[in-house]
Each structure stands twice: as structure tokens, then as C-alpha cells.
Motif scaffolding. Structure first.
Motif, PDB file in Angstrom:
ATOM      1  N   UNK A  17      -2.124  -5.794   6.343  1.00 33.03           N
ATOM      2  CA  UNK A  17      -1.974  -5.012   5.110  1.00 33.03           C
ATOM      3  C   UNK A  17      -1.575  -5.945   3.972  1.00 33.03           C
ATOM      4  N   UNK A  18      -0.643  -6.823   4.260  1.00 34.35           N
ATOM      5  CA  UNK A  18      -0.184  -7.754   3.223  1.00 34.35           C
ATOM      6  C   UNK A  18      -1.282  -8.766   2.883  1.00 34.35           C
ATOM      7  N   UNK A  19      -2.055  -9.147   3.866  1.00 34.57           N
ATOM      8  CA  UNK A  19      -3.143 -10.105   3.631  1.00 34.57           C
ATOM      9  C   UNK A  19      -4.250  -9.507   2.764  1.00 34.57           C
ATOM     10  N   UNK A  20      -4.656  -8.268   3.080  1.00 39.33           N
ATOM     11  CA  UNK A  20      -5.791  -7.675   2.393  1.00 39.33           C
ATOM     12  C   UNK A  20      -5.415  -6.834   1.177  1.00 39.33           C
ATOM     13  N   UNK A  21      -4.350  -6.077   1.247  1.00 37.41           N
ATOM     14  CA  UNK A  21      -4.020  -5.120   0.190  1.00 37.41           C
ATOM     15  C   UNK A  21      -3.050  -5.699  -0.843  1.00 37.41           C
ATOM     16  N   UNK A  22      -2.121  -6.530  -0.420  1.00 35.35           N
ATOM     17  CA  UNK A  22      -1.097  -7.039  -1.339  1.00 35.35           C
ATOM     18  C   UNK A  22      -1.653  -7.700  -2.596  1.00 35.35           C
ATOM     19  N   UNK A  23      -2.733  -8.481  -2.520  1.00 37.28           N
ATOM     20  CA  UNK A  23      -3.239  -9.061  -3.777  1.00 37.28           C
ATOM     21  C   UNK A  23      -3.602  -8.005  -4.821  1.00 37.28           C
ATOM     22  N   UNK A  30      -5.170  -3.230 -11.171  1.00 33.37           N
ATOM     23  CA  UNK A  30      -5.305  -2.261 -10.081  1.00 33.37           C
ATOM     24  C   UNK A  30      -4.179  -1.234 -10.108  1.00 33.37           C
ATOM     25  N   UNK A  31      -2.999  -1.676 -10.481  1.00 39.24           N
ATOM     26  CA  UNK A  31      -1.880  -0.738 -10.602  1.00 39.24           C
ATOM     27  C   UNK A  31      -2.203   0.294 -11.679  1.00 39.24           C
ATOM     28  N   UNK A  32      -2.729  -0.162 -12.817  1.00 39.25           N
ATOM     29  CA  UNK A  32      -3.092   0.758 -13.903  1.00 39.25           C
ATOM     30  C   UNK A  32      -4.220   1.692 -13.474  1.00 39.25           C
ATOM     31  N   UNK A  33      -5.210   1.142 -12.784  1.00 37.38           N
ATOM     32  CA  UNK A  33      -6.346   1.962 -12.324  1.00 37.38           C
ATOM     33  C   UNK A  33      -5.887   3.027 -11.335  1.00 37.38           C
ATOM     34  N   UNK A  34      -4.935   2.667 -10.480  1.00 35.81           N
ATOM     35  CA  UNK A  34      -4.415   3.595  -9.476  1.00 35.81           C
ATOM     36  C   UNK A  34      -3.510   4.646 -10.108  1.00 35.81           C
ATOM     37  N   UNK A  35      -2.844   4.290 -11.190  1.00 36.83           N
ATOM     38  CA  UNK A  35      -1.925   5.220 -11.835  1.00 36.83           C
ATOM     39  C   UNK A  35      -0.516   5.154 -11.273  1.00 36.83           C
ATOM     40  N   UNK A  45      -0.951   4.302   7.332  1.00 33.36           N
ATOM     41  CA  UNK A  45      -2.028   3.576   8.008  1.00 33.36           C
ATOM     42  C   UNK A  45      -2.984   3.173   6.907  1.00 33.36           C
ATOM     43  N   UNK A  46      -3.617   2.017   7.072  1.00 29.76           N
ATOM     44  CA  UNK A  46      -4.539   1.508   6.061  1.00 29.76           C
ATOM     45  C   UNK A  46      -5.929   1.348   6.660  1.00 29.76           C
ATOM     46  N   UNK A  47      -6.904   1.916   5.982  1.00 32.63           N
ATOM     47  CA  UNK A  47      -8.301   1.766   6.347  1.00 32.63           C
ATOM     48  C   UNK A  47      -8.897   0.734   5.390  1.00 32.63           C
ATOM     49  N   UNK A  48      -9.391  -0.358   5.959  1.00 34.54           N
ATOM     50  CA  UNK A  48      -9.976  -1.427   5.166  1.00 34.54           C
ATOM     51  C   UNK A  48     -11.422  -1.595   5.611  1.00 34.54           C
ATOM     52  N   UNK A  49     -12.340  -1.531   4.652  1.00 30.35           N
ATOM     53  CA  UNK A  49     -13.766  -1.636   4.952  1.00 30.35           C
ATOM     54  C   UNK A  49     -14.312  -3.007   4.608  1.00 30.35           C
ATOM     55  N   UNK A  50     -15.162  -3.519   5.507  1.00 33.64           N
ATOM     56  CA  UNK A  50     -15.786  -4.827   5.338  1.00 33.64           C
ATOM     57  C   UNK A  50     -17.292  -4.686   5.475  1.00 33.64           C
ATOM     58  N   UNK A  51     -18.036  -5.464   4.682  1.00 35.42           N
ATOM     59  CA  UNK A  51     -19.483  -5.465   4.817  1.00 35.42           C
ATOM     60  C   UNK A  51     -19.905  -6.479   5.879  1.00 35.42           C
ATOM     61  N   UNK A  52     -21.211  -6.651   6.050  1.00 30.92           N
ATOM     62  CA  UNK A  52     -21.723  -7.557   7.089  1.00 30.92           C
ATOM     63  C   UNK A  52     -21.341  -9.008   6.845  1.00 30.92           C
ATOM     64  N   UNK A  53     -21.029  -9.351   5.604  1.00 30.65           N
ATOM     65  CA  UNK A  53     -20.603 -10.715   5.274  1.00 30.65           C
ATOM     66  C   UNK A  53     -19.088 -10.878   5.381  1.00 30.65           C
ATOM     67  N   UNK A  54     -18.428  -9.858   5.944  1.00 32.07           N
ATOM     68  CA  UNK A  54     -16.984  -9.831   6.132  1.00 32.07           C
ATOM     69  C   UNK A  54     -16.212  -9.820   4.806  1.00 32.07           C
ATOM     70  N   UNK A  55     -16.862  -9.317   3.754  1.00 32.28           N
ATOM     71  CA  UNK A  55     -16.205  -9.163   2.460  1.00 32.28           C
ATOM     72  C   UNK A  55     -15.582  -7.775   2.397  1.00 32.28           C
ATOM     73  N   UNK A  56     -14.344  -7.696   1.934  1.00 28.93           N
ATOM     74  CA  UNK A  56     -13.685  -6.405   1.804  1.00 28.93           C
ATOM     75  C   UNK A  56     -14.352  -5.617   0.685  1.00 28.93           C
ATOM     76  N   UNK A  57     -14.747  -4.379   0.967  1.00 25.96           N
ATOM     77  CA  UNK A  57     -15.439  -3.555  -0.017  1.00 25.96           C
ATOM     78  C   UNK A  57     -14.639  -2.313  -0.424  1.00 25.96           C
ATOM     79  N   UNK A  58     -13.613  -1.988   0.369  1.00 27.21           N
ATOM     80  CA  UNK A  58     -12.810  -0.812   0.046  1.00 27.21           C
ATOM     81  C   UNK A  58     -11.520  -0.826   0.868  1.00 27.21           C
ATOM     82  N   UNK A  59     -10.574  -0.028   0.420  1.00 26.59           N
ATOM     83  CA  UNK A  59      -9.385   0.239   1.234  1.00 26.59           C
ATOM     84  C   UNK A  59      -8.755   1.537   0.770  1.00 26.59           C
TER      85      UNK A  59
END
Length: 146
Positions: A17-23, A30-35, A45-59
Motif C-alpha cells: 500500500x505504501x509502495x503503490x498508493x503513498x506517492x 491527487x489530494x485535491x482531486x479526491x477532495x 483493503x486496497x485494490x490495485x490494478x495493473x496492465x499487461x506491462x505491469x503499470x498501475x492503472x487504478x486503485x
């Protein structure tokens, strides 16, 4: 963009979570966008989505509420803002949570409120920019085109 998305689920205090979401949690745009600030706890629990190139696309986070059998979707980010990725993520949440008889709620902004509705969510309370939504499996049957 590839549409083959794989999801990994992490406990709220897991190092991933800290590796993927903390940045994003520490980036003002992102804080402003989230409100709200992006936070985590043992109840998340955190759902993190990755594409075929292992790039994070959502969480997104899902937090257990104090009431029994209720989960709240929060901090939902789709980097490309593609409806297809949103649909895959929310359908994964429905499968993992709501299909097990656990109530699933979400805060939807004006941008994604209709996307939630198409996946079977109903508005519980309407706000100016944010709306309380609740998954209702009976509504999902009316929206099978998504």
C-alpha cells in the motif's frame, strides 16, 4: 492502453500500500482531486490494478464499517479516466464483496455517479459534488450492457 487488467488486493497496512498508493497520497493534486486526504488503516483493503506491462492503472480502498457486513468504497482513482477500467474495478469489488452478502457503499462524484448507476448502484443521498451510493443487485439486472 491494454484492457487486460489484473488486480492485487492488499491489507490496509501492507508495505505494498505504501509502495503503490503513498506517492499519490502525498501529492497535492491527487489530494485535491479526491477532495480528502488519502488514508489507510487496519480496516482498509486496497485494490490495485495493473496492465499487461505491469503499470498501475487504478486503485481504490474498501473500508470495513463499524456496522456488521458493510464495506465502503473510497479513494477510487482511474488514471486514464477510462470507463472500461472503472467497470472492471467496480465489478471486481461487487464480485469479491457484494456477492458474499456484504453491503457495498460508495461515494460517487458528479463525474462517475452515472457509471456507478449503470453497475447497479442507487443513490442514497444526493449532494452537490459527492453522492452516497449503495449497491443493489436487483438494479444490476437492468444494466447488463456495461
Amino acid at each position: 492502453m491494454n484492457k487486460n487488467i489484473r488486480f492485487e488486493v492488499f491489507h490496509g497496512l501492507d508495505e505494498h500500500v505504501y509502495r503503490y498508493v503513498a506517492p499519490y497520497a502525498m501529492t497535492m493534486s491527487y489530494i485535491k482531486r479526491n477532495g480528502n486526504p488519502i488514508t489507510t488503516s487496519e480496516k482498509h483493503s486496497w485494490y490495485v490494478g495493473f496492465d499487461e506491462d505491469n503499470q498501475m492503472v487504478c486503485f481504490c480502498s474498501v473500508k470495513a464499517q463499524n456496522k456488521a457486513k458493510k464495506m465502503q468504497i473510497g479513494n477510487l482513482f482511474i488514471f486514464s479516466r477510462e470507463k472500461k477500467i472503472f467497470n472492471l474495478l467496480v465489478k471486481k469489488l461487487i464480485k469479491d464483496i457484494a456477492s458474499k452478502g456484504i453491503s457495498l457503499a460508495a461515494y460517487a462524484n458528479n463525474e462517475n455517479k452515472n457509471w456507478f448507476v449503470l453497475l447497479g448502484f442507487e443513490t442514497v443521498r444526493t449532494g452537490v459534488n459527492w453522492h452516497n451510493m449503495k449497491y443493489n443487485d436487483r438494479l444490476r439486472g437492468n444494466n447488463k450492457k456495461t
